[in-house]
Design an enzyme around this catalytic site. Structure first.
Site, mmCIF file in Angstrom:
data_model
loop_
_atom_site.group_PDB
_atom_site.id
_atom_site.type_symbol
_atom_site.label_atom_id
_atom_site.label_comp_id
_atom_site.label_asym_id
_atom_site.label_seq_id
_atom_site.Cartn_x
_atom_site.Cartn_y
_atom_site.Cartn_z
ATOM 1 N N PHE A 12 0.828 -1.208 0.000
ATOM 2 C CA PHE A 12 0.000 0.000 0.000
ATOM 3 C C PHE A 12 0.863 1.260 0.000
ATOM 4 O O PHE A 12 2.083 1.171 0.154
ATOM 5 C CB PHE A 12 -0.939 -0.011 1.194
ATOM 6 C CG PHE A 12 -0.226 -0.173 2.520
ATOM 7 C CD1 PHE A 12 0.526 0.862 3.063
ATOM 8 C CD2 PHE A 12 -0.312 -1.369 3.232
ATOM 9 C CE1 PHE A 12 1.163 0.727 4.273
ATOM 10 C CE2 PHE A 12 0.341 -1.514 4.457
ATOM 11 C CZ PHE A 12 1.081 -0.465 4.961
ATOM 12 N N SER A 246 6.743 1.941 10.575
ATOM 13 C CA SER A 246 6.790 0.810 9.650
ATOM 14 C C SER A 246 5.413 0.288 9.320
ATOM 15 O O SER A 246 4.469 0.390 10.109
ATOM 16 C CB SER A 246 7.662 -0.309 10.214
ATOM 17 O OG SER A 246 6.865 -1.169 11.011
ATOM 18 N N LYS A 247 5.339 -0.261 8.114
ATOM 19 C CA LYS A 247 4.062 -0.756 7.623
ATOM 20 C C LYS A 247 3.519 -1.865 8.519
ATOM 21 O O LYS A 247 2.322 -1.988 8.717
ATOM 22 C CB LYS A 247 4.238 -1.326 6.221
ATOM 23 C CG LYS A 247 4.763 -0.325 5.220
ATOM 24 C CD LYS A 247 4.648 -0.880 3.812
ATOM 25 C CE LYS A 247 5.201 0.115 2.792
ATOM 26 N NZ LYS A 247 4.868 -0.226 1.428
ATOM 27 N N ARG A 248 4.420 -2.708 9.021
ATOM 28 C CA ARG A 248 3.943 -3.865 9.754
ATOM 29 C C ARG A 248 3.434 -3.516 11.142
ATOM 30 O O ARG A 248 2.462 -4.062 11.618
ATOM 31 C CB ARG A 248 5.034 -4.931 9.839
ATOM 32 C CG ARG A 248 4.859 -6.020 8.789
ATOM 33 C CD ARG A 248 6.014 -6.997 8.810
ATOM 34 N NE ARG A 248 7.280 -6.313 8.603
ATOM 35 C CZ ARG A 248 8.286 -6.335 9.468
ATOM 36 N NH1 ARG A 248 8.187 -6.985 10.598
ATOM 37 N NH2 ARG A 248 9.407 -5.706 9.187
ATOM 38 N N LYS A 249 4.136 -2.562 11.788
ATOM 39 C CA LYS A 249 3.802 -2.318 13.197
ATOM 40 C C LYS A 249 2.799 -1.194 13.425
ATOM 41 O O LYS A 249 2.160 -1.146 14.461
ATOM 42 C CB LYS A 249 5.086 -1.980 13.961
ATOM 43 C CG LYS A 249 5.994 -3.157 14.138
ATOM 44 C CD LYS A 249 6.954 -2.875 15.273
ATOM 45 C CE LYS A 249 8.221 -3.667 15.119
ATOM 46 N NZ LYS A 249 9.350 -2.953 15.733
#
Ligand code: GLU
Length: 475
Positions: A12, A246-249
């Site tokens: 994204f 970050s994208k993940r967190k």
């Protein structure tokens, strides 16, 4: 000026990417230049059509429009790197012929021990130069990559960054980097330089994680005899705890999560522009002003920290300052989600609710949650509110109010007057009358003014709710 945003469609749109796009776009708009969208889709395993669409959707939502690129075309296309492979091959051949690049036949397995060794010694891996002077492929080897051929390891390479100032690196740190893979796919720095040059880019603004890549890129410009563009490397955006956002967190890293959370794109742009750029002490900066004022010289070199509360505050500012009609249009999908069918109500009622609730809402979602009682059939009364407010003492007051409300003109003013009059004739404060009505019609103890709340819930529905409350109240 010609500037570009060059995302890789592997996920994204990250908030950092949105800021890079925004800064480039503002610069182009301010100086009447062109903003180019180039898709760096060379990672074929990770690049997807869905990611590309997600990035375009996010840019569209933010109203960051591009002058050249996907769906638009333009005189410097194609704008997808995988459609430019011939050009990468052609320039590689030229550089090889000029002795400025060479084919390297070393296999990853052969280089791996050297990489490991470098890692152990905590220094950067450097290609040992094995294939630099080869005239023909070594026997039995056919697979090759094209490497840049460093002409010298003496001196320093430097450039003046529009944000970071003068940056330099000793040439002895450089090596024969890979430009082109065996399958014709360019590595980042190679494709980037060719495209930036071929697309006549005059200024490259991108994240600070690319500062180091600028050095090999400059060497390539030199080798090709091309004038490099200006560079502006933008500071990182950090999470509140100081980590990289970050994208993940961090859900806030995804631009479209903000849309789902009911943030207005205008507010998000305003928030994002202030992460690294400032104009005096201005906090609320509408996009027209950003275009008037933006330049890279006012971009700071230090990272900005994400502050969700500040974003909510800004969103509230925009909820208040934008026209009610616009906010209403934006709000309808959120309203539909919380109160299915409600968007079909008369526009005047919906806009009335927006007018009442926007000073009390930080997001479109919050506003839709609060608005439920305006559109529901009956309400469920909060137990605590019931016990506290709908008491035996309140009963005659609510009952008297009900009688008179039923006779009143259904307008804010007239309804407020009824409440006042009932309170006066009972010799109590207005709250003693307003509060039981409020709990009866909204289900809770907080709402906008009682007259305006009643008006917007509507006559029949309000009276039905009061009757339902009276039926349940202890005598
Ligand atoms: N595709 C690179 C990225 O997404 C672009 C870097 C650049 O702007 O040069 O980070």
């Amino acid at each position: 000026p010609r500037v570009r945003f060059a995302p890789s469609p592997t996920g994204f749109l990250h908030i950092g990417g949105a800021r890079t796009a925004l800064f480039n776009w503002l610069y182009a708009r301010r100086y009447g230049g062109a903003f180019i969208l180039r898709i760096e889709d060379t990672d074929q395993k990770r690049s997807t059509e869905a990611s590309l669409q997600a990035i375009l959707d996010a840019l569209n939502w933010l109203k960051i429009d591009w002058d050249e690129g996907p769906q638009k075309g333009g005189p410097y296309g194609p704008y997808f790197q995988t459609q430019r492979l011939e050009r990468y091959a052609e320039v590689a051949e030229q550089l090889i012929a000029e002795g400025k690049a060479f084919r390297c036949y070393c296999t990853p397995e052969e280089l791996e021990p050297l990489r490991k060794q470098a890692e152990k010694e905590k220094r950067a891996f450097k290609y040992p130069g094995t294939c630099r002077e080869l005239k023909a492929p070594p026997p039995g080897k056919t697979r090759s990559v094209v490497r840049f051929k460093l002409q010298s390891t003496e001196g320093t390479i430097r450039f003046k960054d529009r944000v970071l100032g003068e940056i330099a690196k000793p040439m002895s740190d450089m090596d024969d980097w890979v430009m082109l893979r065996g399958d014709g796919i360019p590595l980042y720095s190679y494709g980037c330089v060719l495209d930036d040059h071929d697309m006549a880019i005059t200024l490259v603004a991108r994240g600070q994680e690319h500062v180091n890549s600028t050095f090999p890129q400059l060497l390539l410009y030199q080798a090709l005899g091309w004038e490099p563009p200006e560079f502006a490397h933008l500071p990182l955006i950090l999470a509140p705890n100081g980590e990289k956002l970050s994208k993940r967190k961090h859900a806030d890293a995804d631009v479209m999560n903000h849309k789902h959370a009911g943030i207005l794109p205008e507010a998000l742009l305003n928030y994002v522009v202030r992460l690294g750029w400032s104009h005096g002490n201005d906090e609320v900066i509408p996009v027209e002003k950003m275009i008037e004022w933006f330049d890279f010289d006012a971009v700071g070199a230090t990272s900005g920290k994400w502050d969700h509360e500040k974003l909510l505050w800004l969103n509230q500012q925009y909820l208040m300052s934008m026209p009610v009609e616009t906010i209403t249009d934006r709000w309808l999908p959120y309203l539909e989600e919380k109160s299915p069918g409600a968007p079909a109500r008369p526009r005047a009622q919906i806009e009335g609710v927006v007018r009442l609730l926007r000073p009390r809402s930080r997001t479109l979602v919050e506003m839709a949650e609060t608005a439920r009682y305006f559109f529901s059939d009956g309400v469920t009364i909060d137990e605590k509110a019931f016990a506290k407010v709908l008491t035996p003492e309140a009963r005659p007051l609510l009952s008297a109010a009900r009688e008179q409300l039923a006779q009143a003109t259904w307008s804010t003013q007239a309804l407020d007057a009824v409440v006042k009059q009932v309170a006066e004739s009972a010799g109590v404060g207005m709250g003693k009358v307003a509060q039981p009505i409020r709990v009866a019609v909204t289900g809770g103890t907080t709402s906008p003014g009682i007259g305006e709340t009643l008006e917007l819930i509507g006559r029949d529905e309000s009276l039905r709710r009061i009757d339902a409350a009276l039926a349940k109240m202890p005598a």
